[in-house]
Design an enzyme around this catalytic site. Structure first.
Site, short mmCIF file in Angstrom:
data_model
loop_
_atom_site.label_atom_id
_atom_site.label_comp_id
_atom_site.label_asym_id
_atom_site.label_seq_id
_atom_site.Cartn_x
_atom_site.Cartn_y
_atom_site.Cartn_z
N GLY A 9 -12.71 43.42 -7.08
CA GLY A 9 -12.94 44.79 -6.64
C GLY A 9 -11.62 45.53 -6.47
CG ASN A 10 -6.78 44.81 -6.06
OD1 ASN A 10 -6.30 45.75 -6.67
ND2 ASN A 10 -6.10 44.15 -5.13
CE LYS A 13 -6.03 40.50 -7.70
NZ LYS A 13 -6.63 39.40 -6.92
CG ASP A 70 -7.33 32.51 -4.85
OD1 ASP A 70 -7.67 33.55 -4.26
OD2 ASP A 70 -6.93 31.51 -4.25
CG PHE A 154 -1.28 45.65 -5.52
CD1 PHE A 154 -2.03 44.56 -5.13
CD2 PHE A 154 -0.98 45.81 -6.86
CE1 PHE A 154 -2.48 43.62 -6.05
CE2 PHE A 154 -1.43 44.87 -7.81
CZ PHE A 154 -2.18 43.78 -7.39
N GLY A 155 0.08 44.93 -2.26
CA GLY A 155 0.15 43.66 -1.53
C GLY A 155 1.54 43.42 -0.95
CE LYS A 177 3.12 43.40 -9.90
NZ LYS A 177 2.28 44.19 -9.02
#
Length: 199
Positions: A9-10, A13, A70, A154-155, A177
């Site tokens: 749901g990100n 990503k 993950d 992010f994160g 990245k």
């Protein structure tokens, strides 16, 4: 064109993954936000177990090929924490900034030699039609910065310092990245495996 659902749901990503696989003959789509799917209980002991669990559950629910990942941040000084608990570090209610500030606080006053860290990502693909399961792991080494910097990413990106660039992960471009990030490296391996499995 074969459809593959990105089991996340990100939105950051999803866009990152879609961009990476844009040259493959697959139609990658994010999870439909309207779908009311049960949460995947991430009770695996490793990134691989959790990634496979997410992909298997969503593939079964949607009867589609599903790609899931993950990933997390492993800090040496914290004995590998937050690790597989990176998304929930410090509690479910903390936002990204609160999580990374917590890490900075835990490392306050520690020299660079004690601030080594790695981003780790495992991507899993489950194809319920061909009974195929594929996993790929990527890793990116770095150092926890003393203070956050950068607007990209992010994160934990703003506190993950890359010595070879002299910048944090949040200060480099998305294209750069994709080349060096943990997810970028896992995606590169996954792309090779997809080409081998679906030629």
């Amino acid at each position: 064109m074969e459809k593959i659902i990105i089991g996340s749901g990100n939105q950051h990503k999803i866009e990152e993954i879609k961009a990476f696989f844009a040259d493959l003959n697959f139609d990658f789509e994010g999870l439909d936000p309207e779908l009311d799917l049960p949460e995947v209980v991430e009770d695996g002991k490793t990134y691989r177990e959790n990634a496979l669990k997410k992909a298997r559950q969503r593939a079964e629910e949607l009867n589609q090929i599903v790609l899931a990942d993950d990933s997390g941040l492993s800090v040496d000084y914290l004995d590998g924490a937050p690790g597989i608990y990176s998304a929930r570090f410090g509690g479910e209610d903390l936002d990204d900034q609160q999580k990374y500030l917590k890490i900075l606080n835990l490392l306050k006053g520690q020299p660079e030699s004690k601030r080594k860290a790695a981003f780790i990502s495992v991507i899993a693909l489950v194809d319920p039609f061909r009974k195929i399961e594929i996993t790929a792991e990527g890793r990116c080494e770095g150092i926890i910065a003393e203070e956050p910097a950068g607007e990209n990413g992010f994160g934990y990106d703003p506190i993950f310092y890359l010595p070879e660039y002299g910048l944090t992960m949040a200060q480099i471009s998305q294209a750069e990245k994709n080349k060096i990030s943990h997810r970028g490296r896992a995606l590169k391996k996954m792309k090779t495996k997809l080409k081998e499995s679906y030629n």
